[in-house]
Design an enzyme around this catalytic site. Structure first.
Site, PDB file in Angstrom:
ATOM      1  N   ARG A 173      46.251  46.399  46.012  1.00  0.00           N
ATOM      2  CA  ARG A 173      47.071  46.900  47.121  1.00  0.00           C
ATOM      3  C   ARG A 173      47.825  48.190  46.815  1.00  0.00           C
ATOM      4  O   ARG A 173      48.791  48.520  47.500  1.00  0.00           O
ATOM      5  CB  ARG A 173      48.052  45.806  47.558  1.00  0.00           C
ATOM      6  CG  ARG A 173      47.359  44.578  48.131  1.00  0.00           C
ATOM      7  CD  ARG A 173      48.367  43.566  48.681  1.00  0.00           C
ATOM      8  NE  ARG A 173      47.690  42.491  49.366  1.00  0.00           N
ATOM      9  CZ  ARG A 173      47.291  41.355  48.783  1.00  0.00           C
ATOM     10  NH1 ARG A 173      47.510  41.176  47.487  1.00  0.00           N
ATOM     11  NH2 ARG A 173      46.670  40.416  49.479  1.00  0.00           N
ATOM     12  N   ASP A 221      44.038  44.165  36.763  1.00  0.00           N
ATOM     13  CA  ASP A 221      42.779  43.846  37.438  1.00  0.00           C
ATOM     14  C   ASP A 221      42.469  44.858  38.527  1.00  0.00           C
ATOM     15  O   ASP A 221      43.307  45.130  39.391  1.00  0.00           O
ATOM     16  CB  ASP A 221      42.882  42.443  38.052  1.00  0.00           C
ATOM     17  CG  ASP A 221      41.628  42.059  38.823  1.00  0.00           C
ATOM     18  OD1 ASP A 221      40.587  41.843  38.186  1.00  0.00           O
ATOM     19  OD2 ASP A 221      41.698  41.984  40.072  1.00  0.00           O
ATOM     20  N   TYR A 224      38.250  48.292  45.723  1.00  0.00           N
ATOM     21  CA  TYR A 224      39.652  48.391  46.132  1.00  0.00           C
ATOM     22  C   TYR A 224      40.007  49.824  46.536  1.00  0.00           C
ATOM     23  O   TYR A 224      39.853  50.760  45.759  1.00  0.00           O
ATOM     24  CB  TYR A 224      40.575  47.933  45.006  1.00  0.00           C
ATOM     25  CG  TYR A 224      40.439  46.460  44.662  1.00  0.00           C
ATOM     26  CD1 TYR A 224      39.790  45.571  45.510  1.00  0.00           C
ATOM     27  CD2 TYR A 224      40.962  45.963  43.472  1.00  0.00           C
ATOM     28  CE1 TYR A 224      39.665  44.228  45.194  1.00  0.00           C
ATOM     29  CE2 TYR A 224      40.845  44.620  43.143  1.00  0.00           C
ATOM     30  CZ  TYR A 224      40.190  43.753  44.014  1.00  0.00           C
ATOM     31  OH  TYR A 224      40.076  42.424  43.684  1.00  0.00           O
ATOM     32  N   ARG A 246      30.946  39.200  43.485  1.00  0.00           N
ATOM     33  CA  ARG A 246      30.497  38.108  44.360  1.00  0.00           C
ATOM     34  C   ARG A 246      29.072  37.690  43.971  1.00  0.00           C
ATOM     35  O   ARG A 246      28.294  38.524  43.487  1.00  0.00           O
ATOM     36  CB  ARG A 246      30.498  38.543  45.820  1.00  0.00           C
ATOM     37  CG  ARG A 246      31.877  38.609  46.473  1.00  0.00           C
ATOM     38  CD  ARG A 246      32.307  37.252  46.940  1.00  0.00           C
ATOM     39  NE  ARG A 246      33.649  37.275  47.510  1.00  0.00           N
ATOM     40  CZ  ARG A 246      34.291  36.179  47.905  1.00  0.00           C
ATOM     41  NH1 ARG A 246      33.707  34.990  47.785  1.00  0.00           N
ATOM     42  NH2 ARG A 246      35.506  36.254  48.400  1.00  0.00           N
ATOM     43  N   SER A 268      32.922  36.514  39.262  1.00  0.00           N
ATOM     44  CA  SER A 268      33.985  36.169  40.201  1.00  0.00           C
ATOM     45  C   SER A 268      33.369  35.405  41.355  1.00  0.00           C
ATOM     46  O   SER A 268      32.299  35.778  41.856  1.00  0.00           O
ATOM     47  CB  SER A 268      34.667  37.451  40.707  1.00  0.00           C
ATOM     48  OG  SER A 268      35.729  37.158  41.588  1.00  0.00           O
ATOM     49  N   GLN A 274      36.623  34.546  38.218  1.00  0.00           N
ATOM     50  CA  GLN A 274      37.797  34.738  39.065  1.00  0.00           C
ATOM     51  C   GLN A 274      37.536  34.064  40.410  1.00  0.00           C
ATOM     52  O   GLN A 274      36.568  34.382  41.099  1.00  0.00           O
ATOM     53  CB  GLN A 274      38.086  36.237  39.245  1.00  0.00           C
ATOM     54  CG  GLN A 274      39.436  36.510  39.877  1.00  0.00           C
ATOM     55  CD  GLN A 274      39.771  37.989  39.952  1.00  0.00           C
ATOM     56  OE1 GLN A 274      39.884  38.552  41.035  1.00  0.00           O
ATOM     57  NE2 GLN A 274      39.933  38.622  38.801  1.00  0.00           N
ATOM     58  N   SER A 311      44.740  35.352  44.879  1.00  0.00           N
ATOM     59  CA  SER A 311      45.514  34.908  46.054  1.00  0.00           C
ATOM     60  C   SER A 311      46.268  33.614  45.751  1.00  0.00           C
ATOM     61  O   SER A 311      46.139  32.624  46.475  1.00  0.00           O
ATOM     62  CB  SER A 311      44.610  34.738  47.278  1.00  0.00           C
ATOM     63  OG  SER A 311      44.188  35.983  47.766  1.00  0.00           O
ATOM     64  N   THR A 369      50.813  41.360  44.236  1.00  0.00           N
ATOM     65  CA  THR A 369      52.023  41.974  44.760  1.00  0.00           C
ATOM     66  C   THR A 369      52.180  43.427  44.313  1.00  0.00           C
ATOM     67  O   THR A 369      51.699  43.816  43.241  1.00  0.00           O
ATOM     68  CB  THR A 369      53.264  41.175  44.333  1.00  0.00           C
ATOM     69  OG1 THR A 369      54.433  41.731  44.961  1.00  0.00           O
ATOM     70  CG2 THR A 369      53.442  41.219  42.823  1.00  0.00           C
TER      71      THR A 369
END
Length: 315
Positions: free
Chosen positions: A22, A47, A52, A126, A155, A177, A225, A281
């Site tokens: 983020r 990470d 992203y 994925r 992941s 992950q 998450s 965060t």
């Protein structure tokens, strides 16, 4: 900060990870504040993923570039941290690509974006239904032999998908992950109600139980998450639709002198699988709050009480 072994190695890593998903629109000052808060809390594991920031003007690898340009780490400081990144998701006609060409090209771009000569850990983001394990193996061999990637993992993979990769990949897959939070905890709760008809938690859905499988295989689970409700948007902390859970989180937070966020973190870190919690965060204080749950000794009763308060059946 509690450390856990990275997969089947003896390399210690913190059980809290700072996720950089983020930071796409953050200023250099904000990124530096986030990084400093992480390091002050004992978090030296960061990470990333090639994806992203893809929906920002910088496109693919944008968050990796934001991170590197804000910090401009010296060689000595780079050696002090662990950089993990992921590859395999393509946004154009959204699909997955685990081909040799894509993996190698993505890593080259990540190295440039992060301003580093090596990636500590590379994950396949994925499962790819069109995966050819020999292609993945060829990419991993080249990246390892050239010194560009030091360790590998996956992941969101099931046990059988990992087994398929291992038919060709010779490097140990050290990480998986997966999504995990108190309210998205089927991978932990499944099987608890074994042999009880009509109970959702009596089922095992992922081909043998991913948590138990990873413990047997020496694979570190990383929980992404960790505070999200699940498939729904938003977090469960303070959410009106989880009154029983939040009452219990508040009670334990008062008992241990920490925040409810620390208790939600501790529920994951308390598990004997030695999981890592991936924080998403961008608030420096929340990193400190989560770190307080790194080694918080929840009792078995408290741990199971939280699981029940989250809506799971404990016979």
């Amino acid at each position: 900060m509690k450390t856990v072994p990275l997969g089947s190695t003896e390399t210690p890593v913190p059980n809290i990870i700072a996720g950089m998903m983020r930071i796409a629109d953050k200023t250099p000052e904000q990124v530096r504040a986030l990084y400093s808060a992480a390091r002050d809390a004992g978090v030296d594991f960061f990470d990333h993923a090639d994806l992203y920031g893809f929906n920002h003007p910088g496109g693919y690898h944008h968050c990796e570039r934001v991170f590197a340009e804000a910090l401009r780490l010296s060689g000595a400081e780079r050696e002090q941290i662990t950089l993990q990144t992921k590859t395999g998701i393509v946004d154009e006609q959204w699909h997955y690509d685990s081909s040799y060409e894509h993996i190698v090209a993505s890593v080259e771009d990540s190295l440039r974006a992060l301003g580093t000569e090596y990636i500590d850990v590379l994950l396949l983001h994925r499962p790819d239904a069109l995966v050819e394990p020999e292609e993945v193996a060829r990419a991993f061999d080249e990246l390892e032999s050239s010194g560009k990637v030091r360790a590998f993992g996956v992941s969101n993979h099931t046990p059988r998908q990992i087994d398929l990769l291992k038919t060709a990949v010779r490097q140990p897959l050290l990480v998986n992950q997966v999504q995990l939070s108190l309210t998205h905890s089927a991978i932990v709760a499944q099987g608890l109600a074994s042999n009880m008809a009509g109970q959702e938690d009596s089922l095992t859905r992922d081909g043998g139980g991913i948590v138990d499988y990873c413990r047997v295989q020496g694979i570190t689970l990383q929980a992404w998450s960790p505070f999200q409700k699940g498939a729904e948007p938003g977090v469960f902390l303070g959410a009106e639709d989880y009154p029983e859970l939040n009452t219990e989180l508040d009670r334990l937070a008062a008992l241990y002198g920490v925040t409810p966020l620390a208790i939600a973190t501790a529920w994951i870190t308390r598990h004997p699988a030695n999981m890592q919690v991936v924080l998403g965060t961008t608030n420096p204080q929340r990193i400190a709050d989560a770190a307080a749950g790194s080694d918080l000794p929840l009792t078995r009763g408290e741990w199971y009480g939280l699981l029940q308060a989250a809506g799971h059946h404990v016979p």
